[in-house]
Design an enzyme around this catalytic site. Structure first.
Site, mmCIF file in Angstrom:
data_model
loop_
_atom_site.group_PDB
_atom_site.id
_atom_site.type_symbol
_atom_site.label_atom_id
_atom_site.label_comp_id
_atom_site.label_asym_id
_atom_site.label_seq_id
_atom_site.Cartn_x
_atom_site.Cartn_y
_atom_site.Cartn_z
ATOM 1 N N GLU A 160 10.266 -7.864 -0.661
ATOM 2 C CA GLU A 160 9.858 -6.572 -1.226
ATOM 3 C C GLU A 160 8.407 -6.620 -1.692
ATOM 4 O OE1 GLU A 160 11.027 -3.397 -4.809
ATOM 5 O OE2 GLU A 160 12.283 -5.154 -4.491
ATOM 6 N N LYS A 214 11.846 -4.696 2.395
ATOM 7 C CA LYS A 214 12.016 -3.580 1.445
ATOM 8 C C LYS A 214 10.633 -3.137 0.964
ATOM 9 C CE LYS A 214 14.120 -2.052 -2.887
ATOM 10 N NZ LYS A 214 15.232 -2.168 -3.843
#
Length: 337
Positions: free
Chosen positions: A177, A219
Site C-alpha cells: 500500500e 493497494k
C-alpha cells in the site's frame, strides 16, 4: 476453500468483482470513529462492532478478504466462534495489518518511513497459525511544493519490498500500500506525478527483492485532486488519470489492484471505481479495499445499540454490493436510493 498457492489466494480475493473490507483500524482510530457516535471504545465494544459487520449478509459474494488489526484476529464472537472462522464462513479470507506505523524520515523530518521489519518473520509465523492468508503494509507519501522527496519514496518502497518478501516466504499474500495522501491543495497532475514515481520505485524494489508479483496485491490511492484544491477533478478525469498511471507503471502479471478510499466519500469512492471499470482494457482486476467508505453508513446506523444491528448490517451489505457492481463496471447512481 483449499487455496494453497499465493496466486490462488490473491486471485480468489478479487474474483468476480469481490473486494476487501478494511477493518484494521488501530484502537486510537477506532476510538475516534466511536467518539463520533458516542460509544466508548472498549475491547468488547470494538469486538461487537466488528462481529456485527462480519455477520452482515452482504459479506457473502461481495467481500473476498477482510484486513484485521492484531486485537481482532485473536478475538472470538459473543457465541465463542473465532472472528477468523466467522469471516471464513462468509466466504472471505482473513488478513492482517503487520506494519508498526510511521516514523519521521531522518533526511526529511516532514516525511515518514513505515516501521515494522524487525521481528516481522516471527509475527508472520504467528499470524499464519491464527489463520491469516494475506497481510497489509502501508507507506505514506505526502505532496507539497517541495514533497515528496526521492529519498522518502525510495525508503518506503524498499521497506514495502522487504516486507513483501518476508510475507511470501511465510506463504501469505502481501498487500503493498503506497498511499499518496489526498491532504493538501495540490492538482490532480501533481498527484499523478507523485503516484507514478511511487509505483515505478515500488515495482523496481519488488523485482530486486525477488517478490512474486503474481502472488501480490497492490493497494494504491486513486489519482485525485488534493482534498482542499480549488478545482476538483471530475469522476471521469479521476478514472482516466488513474488508469493511465497504472497502465504506465504496473506490470500485467499482478492479479489485482484494490484501491484505498483515502478520505473520499463512500459514493465518490464507488463512482470512481465504476468509471475506471467502464473504461476497461487493463490486465488486472480493479477492485476496492475500503475502510471508512464501506463502514461509515453502518457506523452511523448502529450508534452502539443492539436494536440497530439489522439496519447497520443492511447499510454495510448495500455498500459492499454497490462496490462489487463498481468493480464490474455495472454501477450507476440511481442504485443508491
Amino acid at each position: 476453500m483449499s487455496l494453497n498457492t499465493l496466486e490462488e489466494i490473491a486471485n480468489y480475493i478479487v474474483s468476480d468483482g469481490k473486494g476487501i473490507l478494511a477493518a484494521d483500524e488501530s484502537n486510537p482510530t477506532c476510538g475516534k470513529r466511536f467518539d463520533s457516535i458516542g460509544v466508548e471504545s472498549t475491547e468488547i465494544n470494538r469486538r461487537d462492532y466488528r462481529e456485527m459487520l462480519f455477520r452482515a449478509s452482504g459479506m457473502q459474494d461481495n467481500i473476498g478478504g477482510v484486513i484485521l488489526f492484531d486485537e481482532t484476529i485473536r478475538q472470538s464472537a459473543e457465541d465463542g466462534t473465532s472472528l477468523v472462522e466467522l469471516i471464513k464462513s462468509q466466504g472471505a479470507l482473513p488478513g492482517i495489518k503487520v506494519d508498526k506505523g510511521l516514523a519521521p524520515l531522518e533526511s526529511s523530518p516532514e516525511e515518514t518511513v513505515t516501521q515494522g521489519l524487525d521481528g516481522l518473520d516471527e509475527r508472520c509465523k504467528e499470524y499464519v497459525s491464527l489463520g491469516a492468508k494475506f497481510t497489509k503494509w502501508r507507506a505514506v507519501i505526502k505532496i507539497s511544493e517541495s514533497l515528496p522527496t526521492d529519498e522518502c519514496i525510495d525508503a518506503n518502497m524498499q521497506a514495502l519490498a522487504k516486507y513483501a518478501k518476508i510475507v511470501q516466504s511465510n506463504n501469505m499474500v502481501p498487500m503493498v500500500e503506497p498511499e499518496v495522501l489526498m491532504d493538501g491543495s495540490h492538482t490532480i497532475d501533481q498527484c499523478y506525478e507523485a503516484t507514478s514515481k511511487s509505483l515505478r520505485s515500488l515495482f523496481q524494489c519488488l523485482n530486486q527483492e525477488g517478490v512474486n508479483i503474481a502472488g501480490t496485491i497492490l493497494k494504491p490511492n486513486m489519482v485525485t485532486s488534493g482534498s482542499t484544491a480549488e478545482n476538483q477533478a471530475s469522476a471521469q478525469e479521476v478514472a482516466e488519470m488513474t488508469v493511465k498511471c497504472l497502465n504506465e507503471n504496473v506490470p500485467s502479471d499482478l492479479p489485482g489492484i484494490t484501491f484505498l478510499s483515502g478520505g473520499q466519500s463512500d459514493i465518490d469512492a464507488t463512482a470512481h471505481l465504476d468509471a475506471m471499470n467502464k473504461i476497461g482494457g487493463f490486465p488486472w482486476k480493479l477492485s476496492f479495499s475500503y475502510g471508512r467508505a464501506l463502514q461509515q453508513p453502518s457506523l452511523k446506523a448502529w450508534l452502539g445499540k443492539e436494536e440497530n444491528i439489522p439496519l447497520a448490517q443492511d447499510a454495510l451489505s448495500h455498500r459492499a454490493l454497490m462496490n462489487k457492481l463498481a468493480a464490474n463496471g455495472a454501477w450507476n447512481a440511481s442504485l443508491e436510493k
